[in-house]
Design an enzyme around this catalytic site. Structure first.
Site, PDB file in Angstrom:
ATOM      1  N   HIS A  80     -11.122  11.123  -4.072  1.00 56.69           N
ATOM      2  CA  HIS A  80     -10.471  10.443  -3.456  1.00 56.69           C
ATOM      3  C   HIS A  80     -10.550  10.418  -1.895  1.00 56.69           C
ATOM      4  O   HIS A  80     -10.948   9.350  -0.966  1.00 56.69           O
ATOM      5  CB  HIS A  80      -8.744  10.565  -3.417  1.00 56.69           C
ATOM      6  N   GLU A  81     -10.873  11.468  -1.395  1.00 54.99           N
ATOM      7  CA  GLU A  81     -11.259  11.705   0.234  1.00 54.99           C
ATOM      8  C   GLU A  81     -12.672  11.432   0.458  1.00 54.99           C
ATOM      9  O   GLU A  81     -12.823  10.765   1.611  1.00 54.99           O
ATOM     10  CB  GLU A  81     -11.185  13.255   0.612  1.00 54.99           C
ATOM     11  N   CYS A  94      -1.657   7.790  -1.117  1.00 53.39           N
ATOM     12  CA  CYS A  94      -2.499   7.896   0.076  1.00 53.39           C
ATOM     13  C   CYS A  94      -1.661   7.922   1.280  1.00 53.39           C
ATOM     14  O   CYS A  94      -0.875   7.007   1.306  1.00 53.39           O
ATOM     15  CB  CYS A  94      -3.667   6.884  -0.011  1.00 53.39           C
ATOM     16  N   LEU A  95      -2.074   8.692   2.308  1.00 51.47           N
ATOM     17  CA  LEU A  95      -1.328   8.521   3.546  1.00 51.47           C
ATOM     18  C   LEU A  95      -1.582   7.186   4.336  1.00 51.47           C
ATOM     19  O   LEU A  95      -0.618   7.116   5.287  1.00 51.47           O
ATOM     20  CB  LEU A  95      -1.475   9.721   4.503  1.00 51.47           C
ATOM     21  N   GLN A 130      -9.204   8.687   8.813  1.00 50.66           N
ATOM     22  CA  GLN A 130      -7.951   8.320   8.594  1.00 50.66           C
ATOM     23  C   GLN A 130      -7.031   8.321   9.804  1.00 50.66           C
ATOM     24  O   GLN A 130      -5.954   8.024  10.376  1.00 50.66           O
ATOM     25  CB  GLN A 130      -7.150   9.207   7.504  1.00 50.66           C
ATOM     26  N   GLY A 177      -4.499  16.145   1.223  1.00 49.47           N
ATOM     27  CA  GLY A 177      -6.007  16.021   1.687  1.00 49.47           C
ATOM     28  C   GLY A 177      -5.779  14.981   2.926  1.00 49.47           C
ATOM     29  O   GLY A 177      -4.842  14.104   3.198  1.00 49.47           O
ATOM     30  N   HIS A 196     -12.887   7.723   1.113  1.00 55.33           N
ATOM     31  CA  HIS A 196     -12.435   7.493   2.327  1.00 55.33           C
ATOM     32  C   HIS A 196     -13.681   7.305   3.225  1.00 55.33           C
ATOM     33  O   HIS A 196     -13.698   6.632   4.306  1.00 55.33           O
ATOM     34  CB  HIS A 196     -11.617   8.401   2.998  1.00 55.33           C
TER      35      HIS A 196
HETATM   36  O1  K1U Z   1      -4.381  10.198   2.265  1.00 51.11           O
HETATM   37  C1  K1U Z   1      -4.949  10.952   1.529  1.00 51.11           C
HETATM   38  O2  K1U Z   1      -5.956  10.572   1.436  1.00 51.11           O
HETATM   39  C2  K1U Z   1      -4.081  12.038   1.307  1.00 51.11           C
HETATM   40  C3  K1U Z   1      -3.467  11.930  -0.335  1.00 51.11           C
HETATM   41  C4  K1U Z   1      -4.376  12.640  -1.149  1.00 51.11           C
HETATM   42  C5  K1U Z   1      -4.396  12.493  -2.576  1.00 51.11           C
HETATM   43  C6  K1U Z   1      -3.224  12.627  -3.195  1.00 51.11           C
HETATM   44  C7  K1U Z   1      -2.949  12.512  -4.624  1.00 51.11           C
HETATM   45  C8  K1U Z   1      -4.059  12.101  -5.259  1.00 51.11           C
HETATM   46  C9  K1U Z   1      -5.638  12.072  -4.547  1.00 51.11           C
HETATM   47  C10 K1U Z   1      -5.406  12.156  -3.231  1.00 51.11           C
HETATM   48  C11 K1U Z   1      -1.885  12.608  -0.234  1.00 51.11           C
HETATM   49  O3  K1U Z   1      -1.994  13.657   0.242  1.00 51.11           O
HETATM   50  S1  K1U Z   1      -0.761  11.584  -0.755  1.00 51.11           S
HETATM   51  C12 K1U Z   1       0.475  12.555  -0.664  1.00 51.11           C
HETATM   52  C13 K1U Z   1       0.746  13.700  -1.677  1.00 51.11           C
HETATM   53  O4  K1U Z   1      -0.021  13.365  -2.718  1.00 51.11           O
HETATM   54  C14 K1U Z   1       1.681  14.665  -1.556  1.00 51.11           C
HETATM   55  C15 K1U Z   1       2.478  14.947  -0.473  1.00 51.11           C
HETATM   56  C16 K1U Z   1       3.293  15.793  -0.567  1.00 51.11           C
HETATM   57  C17 K1U Z   1       3.175  16.911  -1.864  1.00 51.11           C
HETATM   58  C18 K1U Z   1       2.646  16.821  -2.588  1.00 51.11           C
HETATM   59  C19 K1U Z   1       1.545  15.650  -2.739  1.00 51.11           C
HETATM   60 ZN    ZN Z   2      -6.185   8.635   1.026  1.00 48.27          ZN
END
Ligand code: K1U
Ligand code: ZN
Length: 185
Positions: A149-150, A107-108, A64, A59, A153
């Site tokens: 989560h998004e 979270c990225l 971001q 996401g 943000h």
């Molecule tokens: O930064 C963000 O908002 C993105 C975040 C979204 C998220 C992940 C987990 C729970 C709630 C929201 C991410 O994508 S973190 C990376 C991640 O979860 C992932 C990366 C590669 C493969 C699978 C998952």
């Molecule tokens: Zn995030």
């Protein structure tokens, strides 16, 4: 002269945008509604999706990448399955169920930090899609986790804001240290 079919073909180039990390103050901003879904909105969402895929993530909210607009992209397809991009413009939560479920979130904007957060197990959402069409639906499972989560943000809230001050400060310091090491090459 240009071949007609070639002239009619739109070639779009997608741009990978840098993802802001904590403690960048832009991440604390409240995002603004999108007045009209235009080609510019769609170009931004295309860039967001490519940026998210490369990261990689599941996401991404526009803020971001430094654009404080109410826009989210997501792809919850399982590894090996075809991509399933989803686009959310001006999303709203209409209803939540009381039951909460824990999920280990990342979270990225807070790279390499993960912690368990409790969120509503099912949420009813309304948003405009890639073409500006209004959609109302229930989200559950990872979809419910990710959209909550998004949408946080969009209000300037990060998942680490739900943690203790000690854990939050540690997370920010960890990210800052990693960024400094990256800069030093
Ligand atoms: O930064 C963000 O908002 C993105 C975040 C979204 C998220 C992940 C987990 C729970 C709630 C929201 C991410 O994508 S973190 C990376 C991640 O979860 C992932 C990366 C590669 C493969 C699978 C998952
Ligand atoms: Zn995030």
């Amino acid at each position: 002269m240009l071949d007609e079919s070639l002239a009619a073909t739109y070639i779009t180039f997608m741009t990978i945008r840098p993802i802001l990390t904590v403690p960048n103050p832009v991440l604390k901003q409240c995002s603004k509604p999108v007045a009209e879904v235009t080609d510019e909105t769609r170009r931004l969402m295309d860039d967001m999706l490519e940026t998210m895929y490369l990261a990689p993530g599941i996401g991404l909210a526009a803020v971001q990448i430094g654009v404080p607009l109410n826009i989210i992209v997501m792809d919850l397809a399982k590894e090996g399955d075809d991509p399933k991009p989803q686009y959310f413009i001006n999303p709203q939560i209409l209803e939540v169920i009381e039951e909460k479920r824990p999920y280990e979130e990342g979270c990225l904007s807070v790279p390499d930090v993960f912690d368990e957060i409790d969120r509503s197990a099912r949420v009813k959402i309304r948003y405009q899609d890639y073409n500006g069409i209004e959609v109302t639906e229930w989200a559950e499972g990872l979809y419910a986790v990710c959209i909550q989560h998004e949408m946080d943000h969009l209000k300037g809230v990060l998942f680490i804001d739900y943690l203790s001050r000690l854990k939050r400060n540690r997370a920010v310091k960890k990210v800052q240290k990693a960024e400094k090491l990256k800069e030093a090459g």
